[in-house]
Design a protein around this motif. Sequence first.
Motif, PDB file in Angstrom:
ATOM      1  N   ALA A  13      54.079  -7.620  60.782  1.00  0.00           N
ATOM      2  CA  ALA A  13      53.892  -8.280  59.490  1.00  0.00           C
ATOM      3  C   ALA A  13      52.872  -9.399  59.586  1.00  0.00           C
ATOM      4  CB  ALA A  13      55.230  -8.815  58.985  1.00  0.00           C
ATOM      5  N   VAL A  14      52.920 -10.148  60.680  1.00  0.00           N
ATOM      6  CA  VAL A  14      51.970 -11.254  60.859  1.00  0.00           C
ATOM      7  C   VAL A  14      50.564 -10.709  61.078  1.00  0.00           C
ATOM      8  CG1 VAL A  14      51.304 -13.151  62.392  1.00  0.00           C
ATOM      9  CG2 VAL A  14      53.685 -12.916  61.645  1.00  0.00           C
ATOM     10  N   LYS A  15      50.433  -9.642  61.862  1.00  0.00           N
ATOM     11  CA  LYS A  15      49.102  -9.045  62.057  1.00  0.00           C
ATOM     12  C   LYS A  15      48.531  -8.556  60.726  1.00  0.00           C
ATOM     13  CE  LYS A  15      50.282  -6.150  65.351  1.00  0.00           C
ATOM     14  NZ  LYS A  15      50.148  -5.074  66.367  1.00  0.00           N
ATOM     15  N   TYR A  16      49.382  -7.959  59.908  1.00  0.00           N
ATOM     16  CA  TYR A  16      48.928  -7.507  58.587  1.00  0.00           C
ATOM     17  C   TYR A  16      48.457  -8.695  57.749  1.00  0.00           C
ATOM     18  CZ  TYR A  16      49.051  -5.864  53.774  1.00  0.00           C
ATOM     19  OH  TYR A  16      48.714  -5.588  52.467  1.00  0.00           O
ATOM     20  N   HIS A  17      49.207  -9.789  57.811  1.00  0.00           N
ATOM     21  CA  HIS A  17      48.858 -10.976  57.031  1.00  0.00           C
ATOM     22  C   HIS A  17      47.526 -11.564  57.498  1.00  0.00           C
ATOM     23  CE1 HIS A  17      50.403 -13.985  54.155  1.00  0.00           C
ATOM     24  NE2 HIS A  17      49.687 -14.848  54.861  1.00  0.00           N
ATOM     25  N   VAL A  18      47.300 -11.554  58.816  1.00  0.00           N
ATOM     26  CA  VAL A  18      46.024 -12.050  59.345  1.00  0.00           C
ATOM     27  C   VAL A  18      44.877 -11.157  58.881  1.00  0.00           C
ATOM     28  CG1 VAL A  18      44.683 -12.372  61.472  1.00  0.00           C
ATOM     29  CG2 VAL A  18      47.049 -13.211  61.329  1.00  0.00           C
ATOM     30  N   LYS A  19      45.090  -9.845  58.973  1.00  0.00           N
ATOM     31  CA  LYS A  19      44.054  -8.890  58.559  1.00  0.00           C
ATOM     32  C   LYS A  19      43.762  -8.985  57.063  1.00  0.00           C
ATOM     33  CE  LYS A  19      42.952  -3.937  58.829  1.00  0.00           C
ATOM     34  NZ  LYS A  19      43.460  -2.603  59.265  1.00  0.00           N
ATOM     35  N   ARG A  20      44.785  -9.282  56.297  1.00  0.00           N
ATOM     36  CA  ARG A  20      44.650  -9.396  54.847  1.00  0.00           C
ATOM     37  C   ARG A  20      43.691 -10.514  54.436  1.00  0.00           C
ATOM     38  NH1 ARG A  20      49.872 -11.453  51.483  1.00  0.00           N
ATOM     39  NH2 ARG A  20      48.933 -11.653  49.419  1.00  0.00           N
ATOM     40  N   ASN A  21      43.677 -11.611  55.253  1.00  0.00           N
ATOM     41  CA  ASN A  21      42.728 -12.710  55.042  1.00  0.00           C
ATOM     42  C   ASN A  21      42.854 -13.304  53.631  1.00  0.00           C
ATOM     43  OD1 ASN A  21      40.763 -14.484  55.939  1.00  0.00           O
ATOM     44  ND2 ASN A  21      39.078 -13.201  55.182  1.00  0.00           N
ATOM     45  N   TYR A  39      39.329 -26.850  68.847  1.00  0.00           N
ATOM     46  CA  TYR A  39      40.499 -26.127  69.355  1.00  0.00           C
ATOM     47  C   TYR A  39      40.343 -24.631  69.110  1.00  0.00           C
ATOM     48  CZ  TYR A  39      45.450 -25.082  70.170  1.00  0.00           C
ATOM     49  OH  TYR A  39      46.632 -24.575  70.652  1.00  0.00           O
ATOM     50  N   ARG A  40      39.886 -24.253  67.919  1.00  0.00           N
ATOM     51  CA  ARG A  40      39.694 -22.837  67.584  1.00  0.00           C
ATOM     52  C   ARG A  40      38.697 -22.178  68.523  1.00  0.00           C
ATOM     53  NH1 ARG A  40      36.641 -21.955  62.191  1.00  0.00           N
ATOM     54  NH2 ARG A  40      35.007 -22.654  63.611  1.00  0.00           N
ATOM     55  N   ASP A  41      37.631 -22.885  68.849  1.00  0.00           N
ATOM     56  CA  ASP A  41      36.599 -22.307  69.715  1.00  0.00           C
ATOM     57  C   ASP A  41      37.140 -22.009  71.113  1.00  0.00           C
ATOM     58  OD1 ASP A  41      34.869 -22.509  67.614  1.00  0.00           O
ATOM     59  OD2 ASP A  41      33.848 -24.312  68.340  1.00  0.00           O
ATOM     60  N   PHE A  42      38.143 -22.765  71.536  1.00  0.00           N
ATOM     61  CA  PHE A  42      38.703 -22.541  72.873  1.00  0.00           C
ATOM     62  C   PHE A  42      39.771 -21.454  72.856  1.00  0.00           C
ATOM     63  CE2 PHE A  42      41.665 -23.420  76.353  1.00  0.00           C
ATOM     64  CZ  PHE A  42      40.787 -23.446  77.429  1.00  0.00           C
ATOM     65  N   VAL A  43      40.703 -21.502  71.907  1.00  0.00           N
ATOM     66  CA  VAL A  43      41.840 -20.573  71.943  1.00  0.00           C
ATOM     67  C   VAL A  43      41.574 -19.278  71.189  1.00  0.00           C
ATOM     68  CG1 VAL A  43      43.455 -22.483  72.162  1.00  0.00           C
ATOM     69  CG2 VAL A  43      43.021 -21.511  69.901  1.00  0.00           C
ATOM     70  N   GLY A  44      40.594 -19.265  70.312  1.00  0.00           N
ATOM     71  CA  GLY A  44      40.295 -18.053  69.563  1.00  0.00           C
ATOM     72  C   GLY A  44      40.785 -18.104  68.124  1.00  0.00           C
ATOM     73  N   GLU A  45      40.087 -17.395  67.266  1.00  0.00           N
ATOM     74  CA  GLU A  45      40.367 -17.452  65.837  1.00  0.00           C
ATOM     75  C   GLU A  45      41.702 -16.813  65.469  1.00  0.00           C
ATOM     76  OE1 GLU A  45      38.248 -15.969  61.697  1.00  0.00           O
ATOM     77  OE2 GLU A  45      37.007 -16.498  63.425  1.00  0.00           O
ATOM     78  N   ASN A  46      42.080 -15.727  66.138  1.00  0.00           N
ATOM     79  CA  ASN A  46      43.329 -15.042  65.790  1.00  0.00           C
ATOM     80  C   ASN A  46      44.544 -15.948  65.931  1.00  0.00           C
ATOM     81  OD1 ASN A  46      42.362 -12.632  64.897  1.00  0.00           O
ATOM     82  ND2 ASN A  46      42.855 -11.473  66.740  1.00  0.00           N
ATOM     83  N   VAL A  47      44.552 -16.785  66.977  1.00  0.00           N
ATOM     84  CA  VAL A  47      45.684 -17.689  67.174  1.00  0.00           C
ATOM     85  C   VAL A  47      45.829 -18.625  65.982  1.00  0.00           C
ATOM     86  CG1 VAL A  47      46.596 -19.566  68.597  1.00  0.00           C
ATOM     87  CG2 VAL A  47      45.547 -17.585  69.688  1.00  0.00           C
TER      88      VAL A  47
END
Length: 482
Positions: A13-21, A39-47
């Motif tokens: 469900a969370v992956k779907y919500h992320v993909k939904r944008n 922080y985003r540049d280090f850990v990544g946008e998906n997190v």
Amino acid sequence: MLLDQNRTPLFDAVKYHVKRNAVPLQIPGHKHGNGLEEYRDFVGENVLRMDLNQTRGIDFLWDPPAVIAEAERLLADAFGAEHAFFLINGTTSGVQAMIMSACKPGEQVIIPRNAHKSIFNGLILSGARPVYVLPEVSDRLGIVLGVTEDSLAAAIKENPGTKAVLVINPSYYGIASNLKGIVEAARQNNIPVLADEAHGTHMHFHGCFPVSAMKAGADMSAVSLHKTGGSLTQSSALLIGAGKVDPGYVRQVLNLTYTSSPSYILLCSLDVARKQLATRGAQILERVLEITRWVREEINKIDGLFAPDKGFFEETGSFGFDETKLLINVQELGLTGYEVEEMLARDYNILIELADMYNILAIISIGERKEYLEALVSALQDISRTAARRGTKKIEAFQFNPKVVMPPRDAFYTPKRSVPLEHCAGEVAGEMVMVYPPGIPVVCMGEIITEEIVEYVKMLKREKCTLQGTADPKADNILILS
């Protein structure tokens, strides 16, 4: 009906919500990391995109009707429990919820004296009164072991009206009492059994480990999936067995301390870790046991070191042992565990889990790589070759059982004053004094501080142990009751 343990309903469900944008006109304020670029540049946008607020489609933790509820059902099924609750404040919150669910203010709970600080904090929150059972000790290793069925049965007989028995399964060192026997002794007296399984999540999924709480018939169990089950730090679970415990009431207790803004990053890690344990846990743990037995054999070849195996604990007290706790006695080197821990970190870039006067402890888990353990063996070989062998120190397993003059909750709310450590003997402690790790108090609030305790704390300070629980970070002064 068998549940499909390959499913990860919350993570999906969370992956779907992320993909939904979706347009994020809600908290958190960083808005997909746009407000926290470094922080985003280090850990990544998906997190950052997974860092969501409770909203439609991804459910509500405190009373879930949808994907979290399904994920919790899968979790319960994986552990052989009737019900399960996700925890995102560590196993501490689960331990405290167990005590608060089982005991009202003034009611008694039997606990081992070598309990973690979370249990003592649970006594403060619940108002329950502790009845301590002293564990057995190992003079060979200088550590406490577990509680016996006989000592537990005696405590039950001497304290009629006890509302719960709390056990540790296993201890930080990997030592487990005969949980089935303890459950049976408690059941004969209609007393629920609560299990602190912070270090035993994995044990349910392979037959070579001590029995898990749910298999032993315990009523509740708090498990740290983040410690040995693969989920992220701070994520744990509370399991409810069949019988005495009302899961609805437990939910109410949890809601007293649940955050209204849970981390879906942590929750999803629980969902995925459960799937992995349920579907591949036995296979993964078989590999872990293979390299664990290899490294223990290699360490026992090193002069001055002793890594006990399962047979050692079975012979010394009929206790079970979690082999993935790599306990190494360093006494014959003429070094303390604290000194070896410092040498490993400083000279070899190796971080171990904990040290005490005579031992070090390394945790071997599902993410282990053999090269990590090869590095440890090589480092210990070096240390053994260069150790000064200053003479063998006499091992004494320090175990204190101070007189309790006031329940922890009453002591917590009693006025206090700060007194130099050397002047504390005979006073009533107004705070906990503990070494962390493992987080087991030497003295708790409401207990008499003895001269032996004062001298032991002084020794810990000389050895530069990390002392916690005191208002004074250096523990030069201790709070006592006025």
